[in-house]
Design a protein around this motif. Structure first.
Motif, PDB file in Angstrom:
ATOM      1  N   MET A   1      14.138  37.346  48.671  1.00 51.95           N
ATOM      2  CA  MET A   1      15.432  37.879  48.254  1.00 51.95           C
ATOM      3  C   MET A   1      16.202  36.790  47.516  1.00 51.95           C
ATOM      4  N   GLY A   2      16.775  37.143  46.379  1.00 47.45           N
ATOM      5  CA  GLY A   2      17.495  36.161  45.591  1.00 47.45           C
ATOM      6  C   GLY A   2      18.873  36.657  45.199  1.00 47.45           C
ATOM      7  N   ALA A   3      19.658  35.744  44.596  1.00 47.68           N
ATOM      8  CA  ALA A   3      21.020  36.061  44.186  1.00 47.68           C
ATOM      9  C   ALA A   3      21.240  35.619  42.741  1.00 47.68           C
ATOM     10  N   TYR A   4      22.143  36.324  42.065  1.00 43.94           N
ATOM     11  CA  TYR A   4      22.432  36.067  40.663  1.00 43.94           C
ATOM     12  C   TYR A   4      23.942  36.058  40.468  1.00 43.94           C
ATOM     13  N   ILE A   5      24.439  34.993  39.863  1.00 45.97           N
ATOM     14  CA  ILE A   5      25.860  34.860  39.538  1.00 45.97           C
ATOM     15  C   ILE A   5      25.981  34.752  38.030  1.00 45.97           C
ATOM     16  N   ASP A   6      26.851  35.560  37.444  1.00 47.15           N
ATOM     17  CA  ASP A   6      27.111  35.482  36.004  1.00 47.15           C
ATOM     18  C   ASP A   6      28.599  35.204  35.832  1.00 47.15           C
ATOM     19  N   GLY A   7      28.910  33.988  35.387  1.00 45.99           N
ATOM     20  CA  GLY A   7      30.304  33.553  35.365  1.00 45.99           C
ATOM     21  C   GLY A   7      31.136  34.125  34.239  1.00 45.99           C
ATOM     22  N   PHE A   8      30.504  34.483  33.124  1.00 40.17           N
ATOM     23  CA  PHE A   8      31.218  35.003  31.952  1.00 40.17           C
ATOM     24  C   PHE A   8      30.396  36.183  31.451  1.00 40.17           C
ATOM     25  N   ALA A   9      30.409  37.247  32.245  1.00 41.27           N
ATOM     26  CA  ALA A   9      29.357  38.256  32.184  1.00 41.27           C
ATOM     27  C   ALA A   9      29.584  39.368  31.185  1.00 41.27           C
ATOM     28  N   ALA A  10      30.808  39.593  30.735  1.00 40.82           N
ATOM     29  CA  ALA A  10      31.064  40.726  29.845  1.00 40.82           C
ATOM     30  C   ALA A  10      30.273  40.580  28.556  1.00 40.82           C
ATOM     31  N   PRO A  11      29.879  41.699  27.939  1.00 39.88           N
ATOM     32  CA  PRO A  11      29.155  41.620  26.672  1.00 39.88           C
ATOM     33  C   PRO A  11      29.937  40.818  25.641  1.00 39.88           C
ATOM     34  N   GLN A  12      29.231  40.035  24.830  1.00 38.84           N
ATOM     35  CA  GLN A  12      29.893  39.224  23.807  1.00 38.84           C
ATOM     36  C   GLN A  12      30.616  40.105  22.798  1.00 38.84           C
ATOM     37  N   SER A  13      30.064  41.265  22.494  1.00 37.60           N
ATOM     38  CA  SER A  13      30.717  42.187  21.575  1.00 37.60           C
ATOM     39  C   SER A  13      32.043  42.630  22.156  1.00 37.60           C
ATOM     40  N   ARG A  14      33.053  42.709  21.330  1.00 36.96           N
ATOM     41  CA  ARG A  14      34.359  43.175  21.791  1.00 36.96           C
ATOM     42  C   ARG A  14      34.428  44.701  21.873  1.00 36.96           C
ATOM     43  N   ASP A  15      33.343  45.395  21.502  1.00 31.52           N
ATOM     44  CA  ASP A  15      33.290  46.844  21.634  1.00 31.52           C
ATOM     45  C   ASP A  15      32.939  47.161  23.081  1.00 31.52           C
ATOM     46  N   HIS A  16      33.986  47.406  23.895  1.00 36.65           N
ATOM     47  CA  HIS A  16      33.771  47.652  25.322  1.00 36.65           C
ATOM     48  C   HIS A  16      33.909  49.135  25.653  1.00 36.65           C
ATOM     49  N   THR A  17      33.599  50.006  24.689  1.00 37.55           N
ATOM     50  CA  THR A  17      33.617  51.430  24.981  1.00 37.55           C
ATOM     51  C   THR A  17      32.533  51.747  26.002  1.00 37.55           C
ATOM     52  N   GLU A  18      32.687  52.890  26.648  1.00 41.50           N
ATOM     53  CA  GLU A  18      31.713  53.267  27.681  1.00 41.50           C
ATOM     54  C   GLU A  18      30.315  53.405  27.091  1.00 41.50           C
TER      55      GLU A  18
END
Length: 229
Positions: A1-18
């Motif tokens: 079992m492992g763990a994953y941390i993403d500190g700056f995880a949002a997509p780089q694209s500024r298009d954050h539509t659903e």
């Protein structure tokens, strides 16, 4: 079992539509849909409210796995990391990976030390640290709040980086990872922008690990030269 941390995880694209978030190929989505299902605990962090909304969509539209925990966290990663590490989930024996795909000066050196020294025994948390070399010259000259740069570098001698080349800066960070937190294996790779002759180097990805198989992964499994769109 492992763990994953993403500190700056949002997509780089500024298009954050659903729709965009649901089809995003950002690291968070790739990690959640990766096989084999080795990772069971995920923390996806970002300071941007619209980015956090995109991460919630990615979480809800990714493969659902019994027993998996996925926590989306909004806020400055240098602060919210305390909650992650104090949760008690990440034990000394749990394989843990942390992706730090910052844009420029967002990740403090003190945060890297928290991650590196969290475990009292066993292998340290593995770091995948992104150094945005493609625009550092412009960022050094355009940042009036020099304390921001000092927190990023972790010392007041950050000005010595100004006259370095991109590879020299990557080497400077790699040297610190190897000598201060004391990672056994540290290596960096250039990540290029697509274009003529492979394009300019935009980032260096610096991998820090204590695992004895890290040199094997360095030599065969991780490409020496990645590209980004």
């Amino acid at each position: 079992m492992g763990a994953y941390i993403d500190g700056f995880a949002a997509p780089q694209s500024r298009d954050h539509t659903e729709e965009a978030a649901a089809t995003s190929l950002c690291a968070a989505r790739l990690a959640l849909n990766n096989r084999p299902l080795f990772l069971r605990h995920f923390w996806l962090c970002d300071a941007d409210p619209s980015g956090v909304a995109a991460l919630e969509t990615i979480k809800n539209t990714s493969r659902q796995v019994k027993g998996r925990t996925v926590e989306v966290m909004q806020g400055d990663f240098n602060v919210v990391i305390d909650s992650v590490l104090e949760s008690g989930v990440i034990t000394d024996t749990m394989a843990t990976f942390c992706l730090l795909d910052q844009r420029t000066f967002e990740c403090h050196w003190a945060t890297l030390e928290k991650l590196a020294w969290h475990k009292q025994n066993g292998h340290k948390i593995e770091l995948f640290y992104f150094l945005g070399t493609g625009w550092l010259d412009r960022a050094f000259g355009g940042t009036k709040d020099t304390q921001k740069i000092e927190r990023w570098w972790g010392r007041d001698d950050w000005t010595r980086l100004v006259n370095m080349s991109g590879p020299e800066r990557a080497d400077a960070f790699a040297h610190r990872f190897a000598t201060e937190p004391g990672y056994e294996h540290v290596r960096s790779w250039p990540i290029r922008k697509r274009g003529p002759r492979g394009g300019a180097v935009m980032y260096y990805m610096i991998h820090c690990s204590d695992h004895p198989r890290a040199p094997e992964r360095h030599g065969r499994r991780i490409p020496r030269d990645w590209t980004i769109a």
